[in-house]
Design an enzyme around this catalytic site. Structure first.
Site, PDB file in Angstrom:
ATOM      1  N   ARG A 118      13.820  -5.994  27.079  1.00 19.57           N
ATOM      2  CA  ARG A 118      14.392  -4.738  26.166  1.00 19.57           C
ATOM      3  C   ARG A 118      15.803  -5.172  26.187  1.00 19.57           C
ATOM      4  NH1 ARG A 118      16.804   0.827  26.944  1.00 19.57           N
ATOM      5  NH2 ARG A 118      17.349   1.364  24.734  1.00 19.57           N
ATOM      6  N   HIS A 163      22.564   0.344  20.015  1.00 20.40           N
ATOM      7  CA  HIS A 163      23.047   0.787  21.476  1.00 20.40           C
ATOM      8  C   HIS A 163      24.476   0.894  21.595  1.00 20.40           C
ATOM      9  CE1 HIS A 163      21.289   0.690  25.764  1.00 20.40           C
ATOM     10  NE2 HIS A 163      22.570   0.918  25.820  1.00 20.40           N
ATOM     11  N   GLU A 209      19.589   6.610  23.139  1.00 23.68           N
ATOM     12  CA  GLU A 209      20.377   7.775  23.618  1.00 23.68           C
ATOM     13  C   GLU A 209      21.242   8.471  22.520  1.00 23.68           C
ATOM     14  OE1 GLU A 209      22.139   6.909  27.179  1.00 23.68           O
ATOM     15  OE2 GLU A 209      20.385   6.369  28.143  1.00 23.68           O
ATOM     16  N   ASN A 351      14.722   7.291  28.821  1.00 20.36           N
ATOM     17  CA  ASN A 351      15.786   6.615  29.517  1.00 20.36           C
ATOM     18  C   ASN A 351      16.116   7.913  30.725  1.00 20.36           C
ATOM     19  OD1 ASN A 351      15.876   4.588  28.072  1.00 20.36           O
ATOM     20  ND2 ASN A 351      18.149   4.805  27.592  1.00 20.36           N
ATOM     21  N   TYR A 353      17.533   9.036  34.604  1.00 19.44           N
ATOM     22  CA  TYR A 353      18.035   8.607  36.170  1.00 19.44           C
ATOM     23  C   TYR A 353      18.198   9.569  37.036  1.00 19.44           C
ATOM     24  CZ  TYR A 353      19.757   4.404  33.312  1.00 19.44           C
ATOM     25  OH  TYR A 353      19.791   3.313  32.745  1.00 19.44           O
ATOM     26  N   GLU A 421      14.432   3.043  30.242  1.00 14.52           N
ATOM     27  CA  GLU A 421      15.516   2.586  31.182  1.00 14.52           C
ATOM     28  C   GLU A 421      14.948   3.456  32.508  1.00 14.52           C
ATOM     29  OE1 GLU A 421      19.611   3.098  30.258  1.00 14.52           O
ATOM     30  OE2 GLU A 421      19.127   1.801  28.417  1.00 14.52           O
TER      31      GLU A 421
HETATM   32  C1  GBH Z   1      22.155   4.553  29.960  1.00  8.87           C
HETATM   33  O1  GBH Z   1      22.670   5.826  29.816  1.00  8.87           O
HETATM   34  C2  GBH Z   1      22.543   3.588  28.900  1.00  8.87           C
HETATM   35  O2  GBH Z   1      21.616   3.327  28.060  1.00  8.87           O
HETATM   36  C3  GBH Z   1      23.111   2.101  29.674  1.00  8.87           C
HETATM   37  O3  GBH Z   1      23.422   1.769  28.521  1.00  8.87           O
HETATM   38  C4  GBH Z   1      23.663   2.401  30.687  1.00  8.87           C
HETATM   39  O4  GBH Z   1      24.372   1.338  31.200  1.00  8.87           O
HETATM   40  C5  GBH Z   1      22.909   3.255  31.935  1.00  8.87           C
HETATM   41  O5  GBH Z   1      22.513   4.500  31.154  1.00  8.87           O
HETATM   42  C6  GBH Z   1      23.584   3.549  33.085  1.00  8.87           C
HETATM   43  O6  GBH Z   1      24.656   4.339  32.980  1.00  8.87           O
HETATM   44  O7  GBH Z   1      30.454  10.191  33.636  1.00  8.87           O
HETATM   45  O8  GBH Z   1      31.311  11.409  31.463  1.00  8.87           O
HETATM   46  O9  GBH Z   1      31.213   9.050  31.967  1.00  8.87           O
HETATM   47  C7  GBH Z   1      22.455   6.809  30.685  1.00  8.87           C
HETATM   48  C8  GBH Z   1      23.115   8.079  30.348  1.00  8.87           C
HETATM   49  C9  GBH Z   1      25.367   7.748  30.009  1.00  8.87           C
HETATM   50  C10 GBH Z   1      24.545   9.168  31.807  1.00  8.87           C
HETATM   51  C11 GBH Z   1      26.856   7.778  31.104  1.00  8.87           C
HETATM   52  C12 GBH Z   1      25.978   9.208  32.367  1.00  8.87           C
HETATM   53  C13 GBH Z   1      28.307   8.902  32.264  1.00  8.87           C
HETATM   54  C14 GBH Z   1      29.045  10.048  31.723  1.00  8.87           C
HETATM   55  N1  GBH Z   1      24.328   8.006  30.938  1.00  8.87           N
HETATM   56  N2  GBH Z   1      27.115   8.920  31.361  1.00  8.87           N
HETATM   57  S1  GBH Z   1      30.725  10.245  32.137  1.00  8.87           S
END
Ligand code: GBH
Length: 541
Positions: A118, A163, A209, A351, A353, A421
């Site tokens: 991807r 993206h 996202e 996605n 986490y 993801e």
């Molecule tokens: C994904 O987003 C993205 O699609 C990818 O590009 C990214 O590298 C990966 O996650 C890892 O982060 O603390 O306010 O800065 C997942 C969603 C986006 C959740 C960024 C956490 C940080 C918010 N994430 N976010 S902040």
């Protein structure tokens, strides 16, 4: 007498050894804190034969070559160059230099045994101004090369159209996602990609996202374009993203699907919201509210009925009224738009986490208009005892992915889902034995298996984020998500294999989790021997 004593000793030894060997094949756990036998024990089985194993990256995070061969600037180029937004003012100017090293990257994928990859197309590389009259053939050639090299290696591309790297020109012209003019421009861009790449690309994701695009780009402003306007604008952005998605889906469906025979969907992100007390119906409602405000915001219109979730419509209308506004901050779709948007997703991309506990809100608050300020209003937290990654927002909670996949399955009528993801960060240190990432992948993939085999979720693929350490947005290069280490201080950006890559390759090769039979056979052989021994002793008495 001595014989009797020996016999008794033997019997006791027999029980002790059975207990010992027995425990060898009782439940196994990956994390000490998640050790509920019914919920967390490793589960041994394999995935369906056609399960799609993949890994992901995105254009701005890996390509570099930010202004080479005719590429136009994106809002992330501007945001990074402006300074003050990203950790130590890091930029994606060079990143992993995958623009020049894509063949090396694809060799790494082949070593993993990946069947899919991807990646995303940088809109401003193929259309430098964002507009259809600016086609950059060098940019098209780059993605053609990547796609052909993948196919030569037996890897099918999964392509994300957006993206986060919006062409700067579209933001300057009319405010990018804040203006509905974007719908046409996105559709032109999507159509160009279907025309030029769709003979070989059979799996399309319109947006990565949209929740992050709307909230981090326009409510908190921690991501490009850095707009900090909580209240209405993030919902307008979301509205335009949904309409753009639907338009592109219809373009594919009407003009390309019958010939190209691919699928097209969207990727949504969310933590799982676990009711803190499952016996408390208020916590169940809180979980449902949180899920509808995250996945439902985009999933409900696209996969369910063409419109926002009921709870979003009623709560935002009620809170807007409480804030003295003449109308809801959440825009409405017309009846025709609802019909047009409904069921414009061939699959659900997820996605995911991490997980939070949630409890019911005490009462609505009208002070700070906005998604986080007033609208969601579901208190949530992560337990102190849960493991911690290098990202403040990311705590591994493997059982959450099983819950969220089942939620999607139930909410959207058993739609095909793909984990597009999933992964974990480690700190910026040179360490190829990334134990924490191995634990994360092993436990999360195992929970995906449970969702499929034990709960019947229609999950068709899993994608590990990420193939490489890369530019982690506002965190720059300070957090590493890769299965391959990249040395960002070296102009050549050399890659090295981490242990997690080997673990992932093994899981792919086994198509799941195959129980190691050694301990079981030890128990059987041990028991047979001991029984024989006891029988002989007792007979000689
Ligand atoms: C994904 O987003 C993205 O699609 C990818 O590009 C990214 O590298 C990966 O996650 C890892 O982060 O603390 O306010 O800065 C997942 C969603 C986006 C959740 C960024 C956490 C940080 C918010 N994430 N976010 S902040």
């Amino acid at each position: 007498m001595a014989c009797k004593m020996t016999a008794v000793a033997c019997v006791l030894t027999y029980f002790a050894l059975s207990l010992y060997f027995g425990s060898c094949y009782s439940a196994e756990y990956v994390y000490d804190v998640f050790n509920d036998e019914d919920r967390d024990a490793l589960y041994y089985d394999t995935f369906p034969d056609d399960f799609k194993w993949s890994s992901a990256t995105s254009s701005y995070q890996i390509e570099g070559a930010w202004n080479e061969d005719g590429k136009g600037p994106s809002i992330w180029d501007t945001f990074c160059h402006e300074g003050g937004h990203v950790y130590e003012n890091h930029t994606g100017d060079v990143a992993c230099d995958s623009y020049h090293k894509y063949k090396e990257d694809i060799a790494l994928m082949a070593n993993l045994g990946l069947k899919n990859y991807r990646f995303s197309i940088a809109w401003s590389r193929v259309l430098p101004t964002g507009k259809i009259d600016s086609v950059n053939e060098d940019g098209i050639a780059y993605y053609n090369n990547v796609i052909d090299e993948l196919l030569d290696n037996g890897i099918d591309p999964m392509v994300t159209l957006y993206h986060w790297d919006l062409p700067q020109g579209l933001h300057d012209d009319y405010g990018g996602w804040m203006n509905e003019s974007i719908i046409n421009d996105f559709n032109d861009y999507a159509k160009l990609c279907f025309e030029r790449f769709g003979d070989r690309v059979k799996f399309w994701i319109t947006f990565n996202e949209p929740w992050i695009v709307a909230l981090l780009g326009y409510e908190s402003g921690v991501f490009a374009p850095g707009i900090n306007e909580p209240g209405t604008i993030p919902y307008v952005v979301g509205h335009n993203l949904i309409k753009s998605h639907a338009e592109a889906w219809h373009t594919y469906d009407d003009q390309f699907r019958s010939v190209q025979k691919g699928v097209i969907g969207i990727t949504l992100n969310s933590d799982w919201s676990e009711p803190h007390d499952r016996k408390n119906y208020k916590h169940i409602f809180a979980s449902e509210r949180a899920m509808q405000f995250s996945l439902g915001w985009f999933g409900h219109p696209i996969y369910k009925n063409g419109d926002y979730p009921e709870i979003m419509k009623t709560k935002i209308a009620e809170i807007s009224a409480g804030q003295g506004l003449p109308q809801s901050r959440l825009p409405e779709f017309t009846e025709e738009e609802k019909v047009f948007i409904n069921h414009t997703g061939d699959f659900f991309g997820l996605n995911h986490y991490s997980t939070n506990y949630v409890v019911n809100p005490t009462n609505e608050n009208y002070e700070l208009p906005g998604y986080w300020g007033s609208d969601v209003n579901v208190p949530s937290w992560k337990e102190e005892s849960w493991p911690q990654s290098a990202s403040s927002w990311l705590k591994p909670v493997p059982w959450g992915i099983r819950q969220i996949l089942v939620w999607i399955h139930n909410e959207y009528d058993g739609i095909d889902s793909y984990v597009t993801e999933n992964g974990v960060s480690t700190h910026d240190v040179y360490d190829l034995s990334d134990e924490e990432r191995m634990k994360y992948y092993k436990s999360y993939i195992n929970e995906v298996l449970k969702a499929i085999k034990l709960d019947g979720a229609n999950c068709k693929g899993y994608t590990a984020w990420s193939l490489l350490d890369n530019f982690e947005w506002a965190a720059g290069y300070s957090e590493r998500f890769g299965m391959h280490y990249v040395d960002f201080s070296d102009d050549d950006r050399p890659r090295e294999v981490k242990d997690s890559a080997k673990l992932y390759a093994d899981i792919i090769a086994d198509n799941g989790f195959i129980e190691d039979n050694t301990s079981r056979s030890l128990v059987v052989e041990g028991s047979v021997l001991l029984t024989a021994f006891v029988v002989i002793i007792v007979n000689t008495l």
